[in-house]
Design an enzyme around this catalytic site. Structure first.
Site, PDB file in Angstrom:
ATOM      1  N   ARG A 194      -9.428   0.975   8.861  1.00 48.94           N
ATOM      2  CA  ARG A 194      -9.037  -0.407   9.130  1.00 48.94           C
ATOM      3  C   ARG A 194     -10.153  -1.189   9.813  1.00 48.94           C
ATOM      4  O   ARG A 194      -9.993  -2.379  10.061  1.00 48.94           O
ATOM      5  CB  ARG A 194      -7.824  -0.403  10.042  1.00 48.94           C
ATOM      6  CG  ARG A 194      -6.495  -0.652   9.315  1.00 48.94           C
ATOM      7  CD  ARG A 194      -5.432  -0.596  10.353  1.00 48.94           C
ATOM      8  NE  ARG A 194      -4.212  -1.263  10.071  1.00 48.94           N
ATOM      9  CZ  ARG A 194      -3.150  -0.707   9.506  1.00 48.94           C
ATOM     10  NH1 ARG A 194      -3.216   0.507   9.040  1.00 48.94           N
ATOM     11  NH2 ARG A 194      -2.027  -1.390   9.405  1.00 48.94           N
TER      12      ARG A 194
ATOM     13  N   ARG B 149      11.472  -1.249  10.987  1.00 51.78           N
ATOM     14  CA  ARG B 149      10.436  -0.996  11.993  1.00 51.78           C
ATOM     15  C   ARG B 149      10.431  -2.095  13.044  1.00 51.78           C
ATOM     16  O   ARG B 149      10.560  -3.264  12.724  1.00 51.78           O
ATOM     17  CB  ARG B 149       9.062  -0.937  11.303  1.00 51.78           C
ATOM     18  CG  ARG B 149       8.784   0.386  10.669  1.00 51.78           C
ATOM     19  CD  ARG B 149       7.556   0.367   9.792  1.00 51.78           C
ATOM     20  NE  ARG B 149       6.395  -0.281  10.383  1.00 51.78           N
ATOM     21  CZ  ARG B 149       5.224  -0.389   9.768  1.00 51.78           C
ATOM     22  NH1 ARG B 149       5.081   0.106   8.548  1.00 51.78           N
ATOM     23  NH2 ARG B 149       4.213  -0.976  10.340  1.00 51.78           N
TER      24      ARG B 149
ATOM     25  N   ARG C  78      11.739  -5.165   4.793  1.00 51.22           N
ATOM     26  CA  ARG C  78      11.352  -3.752   4.623  1.00 51.22           C
ATOM     27  C   ARG C  78      12.279  -2.821   5.403  1.00 51.22           C
ATOM     28  O   ARG C  78      12.580  -3.047   6.560  1.00 51.22           O
ATOM     29  CB  ARG C  78       9.914  -3.563   5.100  1.00 51.22           C
ATOM     30  CG  ARG C  78       9.512  -2.097   5.192  1.00 51.22           C
ATOM     31  CD  ARG C  78       8.020  -1.891   5.144  1.00 51.22           C
ATOM     32  NE  ARG C  78       7.308  -2.364   6.310  1.00 51.22           N
ATOM     33  CZ  ARG C  78       5.978  -2.350   6.423  1.00 51.22           C
ATOM     34  NH1 ARG C  78       5.237  -1.931   5.424  1.00 51.22           N
ATOM     35  NH2 ARG C  78       5.404  -2.795   7.512  1.00 51.22           N
TER      36      ARG C  78
ATOM     37  N   ARG D 263      -0.013  -8.990  13.475  1.00 55.57           N
ATOM     38  CA  ARG D 263      -0.643  -7.958  12.647  1.00 55.57           C
ATOM     39  C   ARG D 263      -1.454  -8.563  11.511  1.00 55.57           C
ATOM     40  O   ARG D 263      -2.504  -8.052  11.143  1.00 55.57           O
ATOM     41  CB  ARG D 263       0.426  -7.004  12.114  1.00 55.57           C
ATOM     42  CG  ARG D 263       0.908  -6.035  13.210  1.00 55.57           C
ATOM     43  CD  ARG D 263       2.219  -5.380  12.857  1.00 55.57           C
ATOM     44  NE  ARG D 263       2.169  -4.713  11.579  1.00 55.57           N
ATOM     45  CZ  ARG D 263       3.184  -4.629  10.738  1.00 55.57           C
ATOM     46  NH1 ARG D 263       4.363  -5.148  11.064  1.00 55.57           N
ATOM     47  NH2 ARG D 263       3.055  -4.010   9.606  1.00 55.57           N
TER      48      ARG D 263
ATOM     49  N   LYS E 120       0.832  -1.216   0.000  1.00 53.57           N
ATOM     50  CA  LYS E 120       0.000   0.000   0.000  1.00 53.57           C
ATOM     51  C   LYS E 120       0.865   1.264   0.000  1.00 53.57           C
ATOM     52  O   LYS E 120       0.658   2.168  -0.793  1.00 53.57           O
ATOM     53  CB  LYS E 120      -0.927   0.032   1.245  1.00 53.57           C
ATOM     54  CG  LYS E 120      -1.847  -1.163   1.356  1.00 53.57           C
ATOM     55  CD  LYS E 120      -2.726  -1.097   2.601  1.00 53.57           C
ATOM     56  CE  LYS E 120      -1.966  -1.144   3.922  1.00 53.57           C
ATOM     57  NZ  LYS E 120      -1.239  -2.409   4.161  1.00 53.57           N
TER      58      LYS E 120
HETATM   59  P1  ADP Z   1       1.224  -1.910   7.757  1.00 53.05           P
HETATM   60  O1  ADP Z   1       0.765  -1.244   6.515  1.00 53.05           O
HETATM   61  O2  ADP Z   1       2.527  -2.595   7.627  1.00 53.05           O
HETATM   62  O3  ADP Z   1       0.178  -2.751   8.423  1.00 53.05           O
HETATM   63  P2  ADP Z   1       0.940   0.623   9.193  1.00 53.05           P
HETATM   64  O4  ADP Z   1       2.114   1.474   9.120  1.00 53.05           O
HETATM   65  O5  ADP Z   1      -0.252   0.953   8.353  1.00 53.05           O
HETATM   66  O6  ADP Z   1       1.457  -0.828   8.902  1.00 53.05           O
HETATM   67  O7  ADP Z   1       0.416   0.531  10.692  1.00 53.05           O
HETATM   68  C1  ADP Z   1       1.299   0.283  11.763  1.00 53.05           C
HETATM   69  C2  ADP Z   1       0.505   0.210  13.058  1.00 53.05           C
HETATM   70  O8  ADP Z   1      -0.116   1.488  13.320  1.00 53.05           O
HETATM   71  C3  ADP Z   1      -0.666  -0.795  13.074  1.00 53.05           C
HETATM   72  O9  ADP Z   1      -0.237  -2.102  13.417  1.00 53.05           O
HETATM   73  C4  ADP Z   1      -1.563  -0.174  14.135  1.00 53.05           C
HETATM   74  O10 ADP Z   1      -1.097  -0.437  15.457  1.00 53.05           O
HETATM   75  C5  ADP Z   1      -1.410   1.312  13.895  1.00 53.05           C
HETATM   76  N1  ADP Z   1      -2.415   1.822  12.928  1.00 53.05           N
HETATM   77  C6  ADP Z   1      -2.175   2.356  11.711  1.00 53.05           C
HETATM   78  N2  ADP Z   1      -3.310   2.752  11.128  1.00 53.05           N
HETATM   79  C7  ADP Z   1      -4.315   2.464  11.994  1.00 53.05           C
HETATM   80  C8  ADP Z   1      -5.726   2.616  11.970  1.00 53.05           C
HETATM   81  N3  ADP Z   1      -6.350   3.147  10.912  1.00 53.05           N
HETATM   82  N4  ADP Z   1      -6.433   2.197  13.054  1.00 53.05           N
HETATM   83  C9  ADP Z   1      -5.829   1.667  14.120  1.00 53.05           C
HETATM   84  N5  ADP Z   1      -4.506   1.475  14.206  1.00 53.05           N
HETATM   85  C10 ADP Z   1      -3.741   1.865  13.155  1.00 53.05           C
HETATM   86  P1  ADP Z   2       2.200  -1.905   3.182  1.00 53.20           P
HETATM   87  O1  ADP Z   2       2.159  -0.405   3.179  1.00 53.20           O
HETATM   88  O2  ADP Z   2       1.002  -2.510   2.513  1.00 53.20           O
HETATM   89  O3  ADP Z   2       2.435  -2.488   4.548  1.00 53.20           O
HETATM   90  P2  ADP Z   2       4.771  -1.587   1.796  1.00 53.20           P
HETATM   91  O4  ADP Z   2       4.462  -0.719   0.634  1.00 53.20           O
HETATM   92  O5  ADP Z   2       5.451  -0.993   2.954  1.00 53.20           O
HETATM   93  O6  ADP Z   2       3.428  -2.353   2.285  1.00 53.20           O
HETATM   94  O7  ADP Z   2       5.620  -2.827   1.249  1.00 53.20           O
HETATM   95  C1  ADP Z   2       6.125  -3.835   2.112  1.00 53.20           C
HETATM   96  C2  ADP Z   2       7.531  -4.241   1.664  1.00 53.20           C
HETATM   97  O8  ADP Z   2       7.442  -4.930   0.408  1.00 53.20           O
HETATM   98  C3  ADP Z   2       8.467  -3.075   1.427  1.00 53.20           C
HETATM   99  O9  ADP Z   2       9.761  -3.486   1.797  1.00 53.20           O
HETATM  100  C4  ADP Z   2       8.392  -2.827  -0.092  1.00 53.20           C
HETATM  101  O10 ADP Z   2       9.592  -2.281  -0.616  1.00 53.20           O
HETATM  102  C5  ADP Z   2       8.162  -4.229  -0.616  1.00 53.20           C
HETATM  103  N1  ADP Z   2       7.273  -4.282  -1.794  1.00 53.20           N
HETATM  104  C6  ADP Z   2       6.200  -3.510  -2.056  1.00 53.20           C
HETATM  105  N2  ADP Z   2       5.610  -3.883  -3.209  1.00 53.20           N
HETATM  106  C7  ADP Z   2       6.333  -4.932  -3.676  1.00 53.20           C
HETATM  107  C8  ADP Z   2       6.221  -5.776  -4.855  1.00 53.20           C
HETATM  108  N3  ADP Z   2       5.252  -5.616  -5.730  1.00 53.20           N
HETATM  109  N4  ADP Z   2       7.152  -6.753  -5.006  1.00 53.20           N
HETATM  110  C9  ADP Z   2       8.134  -6.943  -4.099  1.00 53.20           C
HETATM  111  N5  ADP Z   2       8.293  -6.178  -2.975  1.00 53.20           N
HETATM  112  C10 ADP Z   2       7.405  -5.190  -2.773  1.00 53.20           C
END
Ligand code: ADP
Ligand code: ADP
Length: 220
Positions: free
Chosen positions: A90, A162, A129, A173, A15
């Site tokens: 979410r 992270r 990541r 998660r 995302k």
């Molecule tokens: P990822 O895309 O890898 O799941 P995020 O960076 O979006 O991670 O979120 C990291 C953490 O921040 C989540 O595990 C949660 O604890 C918190 N978080 C982010 N967005 C929300 C949301 N919309 N509602 C509740 N918690 C959130």
């Molecule tokens: P999200 O926001 O959904 O948690 P991220 O955009 O942070 O996901 O991507 C998670 C990890 O995967 C990052 O290290 C990113 O560079 C890698 N990544 C994202 N898209 C791809 C893809 N299409 N193929 C391989 N690796 C990817």
């Protein structure tokens, strides 16, 4: 008309990566709820302190806190023409609150890009990541490495891993995603807003699919 686009998908689906590219192409601000929480945590604000325990445990921050935070962010002038929402909503409660918020701006959600990825791939992506300290730009040690190891290509800041990308927290998660966020798929499908994108492709291929969908609905 303002364009509010939601990116939906499991942790690691891509995302943030796609939101960044859409931002570069369309100029809409990229609103990452996770990044806003991490920024607040780093600066030890009241919001950061409230969110800290949940983030570390791989749980969702309570709806009321997340909703208040996003309301403040979306009220900023740079969001007046729309935004790319990454990580919010979410839960269905958050989705209802977002709908009401946008209605107050005489607007609504334009579309929901649902990025699907196999669980095995999610874990591989999250374990490699690396994120930049300054603005949360995202890299992967193998799939999307920075030009210079440990340094962000965009702003030159240091990259870090992270805390919540550790294997135990990642599993938690993903579980939370299936329990609390997956119901949003039906929620937005019923509203006719869901567009499914195959996330098991390269970053560029996924982006091509996304841009085609956005073009089709007139977002350019
Ligand atoms: P990822 O895309 O890898 O799941 P995020 O960076 O979006 O991670 O979120 C990291 C953490 O921040 C989540 O595990 C949660 O604890 C918190 N978080 C982010 N967005 C929300 C949301 N919309 N509602 C509740 N918690 C959130
Ligand atoms: P999200 O926001 O959904 O948690 P991220 O955009 O942070 O996901 O991507 C998670 C990890 O995967 C990052 O290290 C990113 O560079 C890698 N990544 C994202 N898209 C791809 C893809 N299409 N193929 C391989 N690796 C990817």
């Amino acid at each position: 008309m303002a364009r509010y686009i939601i990116l939906l998908g499991a942790p690691g689906a891509g995302k943030g990566t796609q939101a960044q590219i859409i931002h570069e192409k369309l100029g809409l601000p990229h609103i990452s709820s996770g990044e806003i929480f991490r920024e607040n945590l780093k600066n030890q604000t009241e919001l950061g302190t409230l969110a800290e325990g949940y983030i570390k445990a791989g749980q969702l921050v309570p709806d009321e806190i997340a909703i208040k935070m996003i309301k403040e962010r979306l009220s900023q002038p740079d969001c007046a023409y729309g935004a790319i929402l990454d990580g919010f909503p979410r839960t269905t409660h958050q989705a209802d609150a977002l709908g009401q918020m946008l209605a107050e701006f005489n607007s609504s959600v334009e579309c929901v890009l649902y990025i699907t990825v196999d669980d095995q791939v999610l874990i591989e992506r999250l374990s490699g990541r690396w994120v930049c300290r300054a603005e949360g730009h995202v890299y992967h040690v193998i799939y999307n490495p920075p030009k210079q190891p440990g340094i962000c290509d965009i702003d030159g800041s240091a990259l870090y891993q992270r805390d919540d990308d550790k294997p135990e927290t990642v599993r938690q998660r993903i579980k939370v995603y299936y329990q609390q966020t997956q119901p949003l798929i039906d929620y937005y499908q019923q509203k006719g807003l869901l567009r499914e994108i195959d996330g098991n492709q390269s970053i560029d291929e996924i982006n091509e699919d996304i841009m085609k969908v956005l073009e089709r609905i007139g977002v350019q």
